[in-house]
Design a protein around this motif. Structure first.
Motif, PDB file in Angstrom:
ATOM      1  N   VAL A   1       0.876  -1.182   0.000  1.00 53.97           N
ATOM      2  CA  VAL A   1       0.000   0.000   0.000  1.00 53.97           C
ATOM      3  C   VAL A   1       0.909   1.226   0.000  1.00 53.97           C
ATOM      4  CG1 VAL A   1      -1.870  -1.141   1.249  1.00 53.97           C
ATOM      5  CG2 VAL A   1      -0.100   0.093   2.529  1.00 53.97           C
ATOM      6  N   ARG A   2       0.340   2.368  -0.221  1.00 57.59           N
ATOM      7  CA  ARG A   2       1.129   3.590  -0.124  1.00 57.59           C
ATOM      8  C   ARG A   2       1.586   3.798   1.314  1.00 57.59           C
ATOM      9  NH1 ARG A   2      -2.335   7.928  -3.850  1.00 57.59           N
ATOM     10  NH2 ARG A   2      -1.520   7.209  -5.875  1.00 57.59           N
ATOM     11  N   ASN A   3       2.769   4.408   1.448  1.00 57.66           N
ATOM     12  CA  ASN A   3       3.270   4.707   2.786  1.00 57.66           C
ATOM     13  C   ASN A   3       2.263   5.545   3.560  1.00 57.66           C
ATOM     14  OD1 ASN A   3       5.497   3.481   1.675  1.00 57.66           O
ATOM     15  ND2 ASN A   3       6.960   4.955   2.524  1.00 57.66           N
ATOM     16  N   CYS A   4       2.266   5.330   4.860  1.00 56.86           N
ATOM     17  CA  CYS A   4       1.364   6.088   5.729  1.00 56.86           C
ATOM     18  C   CYS A   4       2.167   6.692   6.876  1.00 56.86           C
ATOM     19  CB  CYS A   4       0.267   5.180   6.278  1.00 56.86           C
ATOM     20  SG  CYS A   4       0.875   3.871   7.386  1.00 56.86           S
ATOM     21  N   PRO A   5       1.649   7.736   7.532  1.00 58.31           N
ATOM     22  CA  PRO A   5       2.317   8.249   8.729  1.00 58.31           C
ATOM     23  C   PRO A   5       2.390   7.134   9.771  1.00 58.31           C
ATOM     24  CG  PRO A   5       0.662   9.801   7.950  1.00 58.31           C
ATOM     25  CD  PRO A   5       0.445   8.533   7.182  1.00 58.31           C
ATOM     26  N   ILE A   6       3.457   7.083  10.517  1.00 55.07           N
ATOM     27  CA  ILE A   6       3.604   6.017  11.511  1.00 55.07           C
ATOM     28  C   ILE A   6       2.449   6.036  12.508  1.00 55.07           C
ATOM     29  CG2 ILE A   6       5.087   7.444  12.981  1.00 55.07           C
ATOM     30  CD1 ILE A   6       5.274   3.608  12.474  1.00 55.07           C
ATOM     31  N   THR A   7       1.871   7.199  12.744  1.00 58.18           N
ATOM     32  CA  THR A   7       0.749   7.299  13.686  1.00 58.18           C
ATOM     33  C   THR A   7      -0.545   6.705  13.123  1.00 58.18           C
ATOM     34  OG1 THR A   7       0.340   9.539  12.856  1.00 58.18           O
ATOM     35  CG2 THR A   7       1.644   9.332  14.884  1.00 58.18           C
ATOM     36  N   GLU A   8      -0.562   6.409  11.820  1.00 59.77           N
ATOM     37  CA  GLU A   8      -1.742   5.813  11.192  1.00 59.77           C
ATOM     38  C   GLU A   8      -1.504   4.356  10.796  1.00 59.77           C
ATOM     39  OE1 GLU A   8      -2.943   8.253   7.922  1.00 59.77           O
ATOM     40  OE2 GLU A   8      -3.027  10.098   9.115  1.00 59.77           O
ATOM     41  N   LEU A   9      -0.404   3.786  11.270  1.00 57.49           N
ATOM     42  CA  LEU A   9      -0.056   2.425  10.884  1.00 57.49           C
ATOM     43  C   LEU A   9      -1.120   1.424  11.331  1.00 57.49           C
ATOM     44  CD1 LEU A   9       1.872   0.301   9.732  1.00 57.49           C
ATOM     45  CD2 LEU A   9       3.071   0.312  11.949  1.00 57.49           C
ATOM     46  N   GLY A  10      -1.608   1.554  12.534  1.00 56.75           N
ATOM     47  CA  GLY A  10      -2.604   0.608  13.042  1.00 56.75           C
ATOM     48  C   GLY A  10      -3.842   0.556  12.169  1.00 56.75           C
ATOM     49  N   ASP A  11      -4.355   1.717  11.808  1.00 55.61           N
ATOM     50  CA  ASP A  11      -5.543   1.767  10.945  1.00 55.61           C
ATOM     51  C   ASP A  11      -5.245   1.191   9.565  1.00 55.61           C
ATOM     52  OD1 ASP A  11      -7.016   2.938  12.950  1.00 55.61           O
ATOM     53  OD2 ASP A  11      -6.699   4.990  12.217  1.00 55.61           O
ATOM     54  N   THR A  12      -4.031   1.447   9.067  1.00 61.35           N
ATOM     55  CA  THR A  12      -3.648   0.921   7.756  1.00 61.35           C
ATOM     56  C   THR A  12      -3.563  -0.604   7.789  1.00 61.35           C
ATOM     57  OG1 THR A  12      -2.402   2.936   7.282  1.00 61.35           O
ATOM     58  CG2 THR A  12      -1.911   1.010   5.924  1.00 61.35           C
ATOM     59  N   LEU A  13      -3.014  -1.154   8.852  1.00 57.60           N
ATOM     60  CA  LEU A  13      -2.933  -2.615   8.986  1.00 57.60           C
ATOM     61  C   LEU A  13      -4.324  -3.241   9.075  1.00 57.60           C
ATOM     62  CD1 LEU A  13       0.057  -2.950  11.482  1.00 57.60           C
ATOM     63  CD2 LEU A  13       0.062  -3.501   9.041  1.00 57.60           C
ATOM     64  N   THR A  14      -5.219  -2.564   9.773  1.00 54.81           N
ATOM     65  CA  THR A  14      -6.599  -3.063   9.854  1.00 54.81           C
ATOM     66  C   THR A  14      -7.230  -3.128   8.463  1.00 54.81           C
ATOM     67  OG1 THR A  14      -6.910  -2.209  12.110  1.00 54.81           O
ATOM     68  CG2 THR A  14      -8.900  -2.599  10.796  1.00 54.81           C
ATOM     69  N   ALA A  15      -7.014  -2.066   7.681  1.00 57.05           N
ATOM     70  CA  ALA A  15      -7.562  -2.023   6.320  1.00 57.05           C
ATOM     71  C   ALA A  15      -6.925  -3.101   5.438  1.00 57.05           C
ATOM     72  CB  ALA A  15      -7.335  -0.643   5.712  1.00 57.05           C
ATOM     73  N   MET A  16      -5.626  -3.346   5.591  1.00 56.14           N
ATOM     74  CA  MET A  16      -4.946  -4.361   4.799  1.00 56.14           C
ATOM     75  C   MET A  16      -5.444  -5.763   5.136  1.00 56.14           C
ATOM     76  SD  MET A  16      -1.012  -2.916   4.814  1.00 56.14           S
ATOM     77  CE  MET A  16      -0.373  -4.323   3.882  1.00 56.14           C
ATOM     78  N   ASN A  17      -5.646  -6.026   6.417  1.00 59.44           N
ATOM     79  CA  ASN A  17      -6.137  -7.343   6.815  1.00 59.44           C
ATOM     80  C   ASN A  17      -7.548  -7.591   6.286  1.00 59.44           C
ATOM     81  OD1 ASN A  17      -3.898  -8.370   8.292  1.00 59.44           O
ATOM     82  ND2 ASN A  17      -4.397  -7.042  10.008  1.00 59.44           N
ATOM     83  N   ALA A  18      -8.382  -6.542   6.303  1.00 56.35           N
ATOM     84  CA  ALA A  18      -9.729  -6.672   5.744  1.00 56.35           C
ATOM     85  C   ALA A  18      -9.663  -6.924   4.243  1.00 56.35           C
ATOM     86  CB  ALA A  18     -10.545  -5.410   6.037  1.00 56.35           C
ATOM     87  N   ALA A  19      -8.720  -6.257   3.569  1.00 58.17           N
ATOM     88  CA  ALA A  19      -8.555  -6.444   2.131  1.00 58.17           C
ATOM     89  C   ALA A  19      -8.101  -7.864   1.815  1.00 58.17           C
ATOM     90  CB  ALA A  19      -7.552  -5.430   1.584  1.00 58.17           C
ATOM     91  N   TRP A  20      -7.218  -8.412   2.637  1.00 59.60           N
ATOM     92  CA  TRP A  20      -6.767  -9.791   2.423  1.00 59.60           C
ATOM     93  C   TRP A  20      -7.943 -10.766   2.530  1.00 59.60           C
ATOM     94  CZ3 TRP A  20      -2.685 -12.422   0.642  1.00 59.60           C
ATOM     95  CH2 TRP A  20      -2.638 -13.795   0.906  1.00 59.60           C
ATOM     96  N   GLN A  21      -8.806 -10.557   3.509  1.00 58.13           N
ATOM     97  CA  GLN A  21      -9.966 -11.437   3.658  1.00 58.13           C
ATOM     98  C   GLN A  21     -10.869 -11.368   2.428  1.00 58.13           C
ATOM     99  OE1 GLN A  21     -10.407 -13.721   6.079  1.00 58.13           O
ATOM    100  NE2 GLN A  21      -8.356 -13.066   6.709  1.00 58.13           N
ATOM    101  N   ARG A  22     -10.981 -10.204   1.831  1.00 60.18           N
ATOM    102  CA  ARG A  22     -11.763 -10.085   0.600  1.00 60.18           C
ATOM    103  C   ARG A  22     -11.061 -10.812  -0.551  1.00 60.18           C
ATOM    104  NH1 ARG A  22     -11.485  -4.393   2.051  1.00 60.18           N
ATOM    105  NH2 ARG A  22     -13.192  -3.940   3.494  1.00 60.18           N
ATOM    106  N   LEU A  23      -9.726 -10.671  -0.585  1.00 62.00           N
ATOM    107  CA  LEU A  23      -8.958 -11.263  -1.679  1.00 62.00           C
ATOM    108  C   LEU A  23      -9.093 -12.779  -1.706  1.00 62.00           C
ATOM    109  CD1 LEU A  23      -6.864 -10.894  -3.987  1.00 62.00           C
ATOM    110  CD2 LEU A  23      -5.079 -11.144  -2.228  1.00 62.00           C
ATOM    111  N   ILE A  24      -8.979 -13.432  -0.571  1.00 61.06           N
ATOM    112  CA  ILE A  24      -8.984 -14.899  -0.563  1.00 61.06           C
ATOM    113  C   ILE A  24     -10.363 -15.471  -0.867  1.00 61.06           C
ATOM    114  CG2 ILE A  24      -7.015 -15.022   1.017  1.00 61.06           C
ATOM    115  CD1 ILE A  24      -8.919 -15.647   3.285  1.00 61.06           C
ATOM    116  N   LYS A  25     -11.378 -14.602  -0.907  1.00 62.56           N
ATOM    117  CA  LYS A  25     -12.726 -15.046  -1.273  1.00 62.56           C
ATOM    118  C   LYS A  25     -13.026 -14.841  -2.758  1.00 62.56           C
ATOM    119  CE  LYS A  25     -14.570 -14.118   3.361  1.00 62.56           C
ATOM    120  NZ  LYS A  25     -15.487 -13.263   4.167  1.00 62.56           N
ATOM    121  N   ARG A  26     -12.130 -14.131  -3.456  1.00 62.56           N
ATOM    122  CA  ARG A  26     -12.336 -13.891  -4.878  1.00 62.56           C
ATOM    123  C   ARG A  26     -12.154 -15.202  -5.667  1.00 62.56           C
ATOM    124  NH1 ARG A  26     -12.381  -8.587  -6.785  1.00 62.56           N
ATOM    125  NH2 ARG A  26     -13.113  -7.257  -5.074  1.00 62.56           N
ATOM    126  N   LYS A  27     -12.825 -15.293  -6.788  1.00 60.20           N
ATOM    127  CA  LYS A  27     -12.769 -16.521  -7.587  1.00 60.20           C
ATOM    128  C   LYS A  27     -11.356 -16.805  -8.076  1.00 60.20           C
ATOM    129  CE  LYS A  27     -14.018 -14.366 -12.034  1.00 60.20           C
ATOM    130  NZ  LYS A  27     -14.953 -14.406 -13.186  1.00 60.20           N
TER     131      LYS A  27
END
Length: 359
Positions: free
Chosen positions: A150-176
């Protein structure tokens, strides 16, 4: 790891009968501060990473010690791997004796360089140990190495970015497009940008059927970029790297050893440290915020046929001590001890903590 005898060793109270054991005997048992050539690397040059990682652990612990909220981490790291006890392992083919770590205590602080290193080796060893069964069950399986960013984020926003990435991974593994994947191991790495930002990304090792590379099942790079961007729900095209795990090109047909070597490289890259040791000490404020932002977050996930290969919830001192893999040959119970000398930034002999053979 071949044992080299320090030239100054004169004591003839042998711990074992082989020449290597005789050469590596301790200094007088009443003296814990032995001669200059009493370092771990004098006995076993291949164990130099112990000095390197423990020295960085001191630096990281020093940063934690300066922050009241993390003083408990500093205390735990101070006691981490302070004393190492090695045993003898005889190579059944050559008869050569080698030192192998048998006993140590670890702090398990997420960003401890020693624990990160040992945990990586432990997971790699477990993966390799599971390979024979995997090959038996999926003899024609192929492997893919996938990096998602993903694009770099401020270190203070890392937690939110990781949450978004993990949610994206869950969507990815469900794709055909992902449904043909037989199994996967995914890890998270966070590196420090030159501008002090954070660069989180995923490394994934995918086990796929041979049909993956044929016809409609094949997912091209452009499609991976589209898929990952869609799953992230972002308005830019994220960087994605995808490649088949295969031996380096050379004349003739690749043999099983070549394939195994290529897979080992991919496994090592997937299961390496979560943050580069150099990034841990480059900027104190960045590192402390990294600690806050990653607190209680899981950086390793598995699925499919690879779901249980790492046993990520099983981790004891013995597991980390034996992370180099099981020692061959019999263990007579004798132990050579080395203690961390902070002033010297190296491990040196600690004869008073040795153990004599049992039985």
């Amino acid at each position: 790891m071949e044992v080299l005898a320090p030239s100054c060793v004169k004591d003839k109270r042998y711990i074992g009968s082989s020449p290597a054991k005789q050469a590596a005997t301790a200094a007088p048992l009443g003296d814990s501060h032995t001669t200059a050539a009493d370092g771990l690397t004098d006995y076993s040059p291949s164990d130099a990473p112990w000095d390197t990682h423990r020295a960085i652990a001191d630096d990281v612990g020093g940063i934690y010690a300066g922050a009241v909220e993390f003083e408990r981490y500093a205390a735990r790291m101070d006691a981490c791997s302070g004393l190492l006890r090695f045993g003898w392992a005889d190579d059944p083919e050559t008869g050569e004796s080698r030192l192998r770590l048998r006993e140590a205590h670890f702090c398990r602080v997420r960003h401890c360089p020693v624990c990160q290193w040992r945990r990586s080796l432990m997971w790699q060893a477990r993966f390799y140990q599971s390979l024979p069964k995997l090959v038996e069950e999926h003899p024609k399986a192929r492997w893919m190495f996938l990096t998602l960013t993903v694009r770099n984020c401020p270190i203070t926003e890392l937690g939110d970015t990781l949450t978004a990435m993990n949610a994206a991974w869950q969507r990815l593994i469900k794709r055909k497009e992902f449904q043909s994947v037989l199994g996967w191991v995914r890890t998270t790495e966070v590196t420090r940008g030159k501008d002090g930002s954070a660069h989180p990304h995923f490394h994934a090792l995918l086990m796929v059927p041979p049909s993956w590379f044929k016809g409609s099942k094949y997912v091209k790079h452009a499609k991976w970029v589209e898929l990952w961007g869609d799953c992230l729900r972002v308005d830019y095209a994220p960087n994605v790297d995808v490649r088949a795990v295969k031996p380096r090109a050379r004349s003739g047909e690749a043999c099983a050893d070549d394939v195994a070597a290529a897979l080992r490289g991919a496994v090592a890259e997937t299961l390496k440290y979560s943050t580069k040791p150099a990034d841990l000490v480059a900027d104190e404020s960045w590192f402390l915020e990294l600690t806050r932002q990653t607190h209680r977050r899981r950086f390793v996930a598995t699925g499919g046929a690879l779901k249980d290969v790492l046993k990520v919830d099983e981790e004891t001192d013995a597991d980390l001590a034996l992370a180099d893999g099981p020692a061959d040959g019999e263990d007579d119970g004798s132990r050579l001890a080395f203690s961390w000398r902070r002033a010297d930034r190296r491990y040196r002999r600690e004869p008073r903590a040795d153990k004599q053979p049992t039985g």
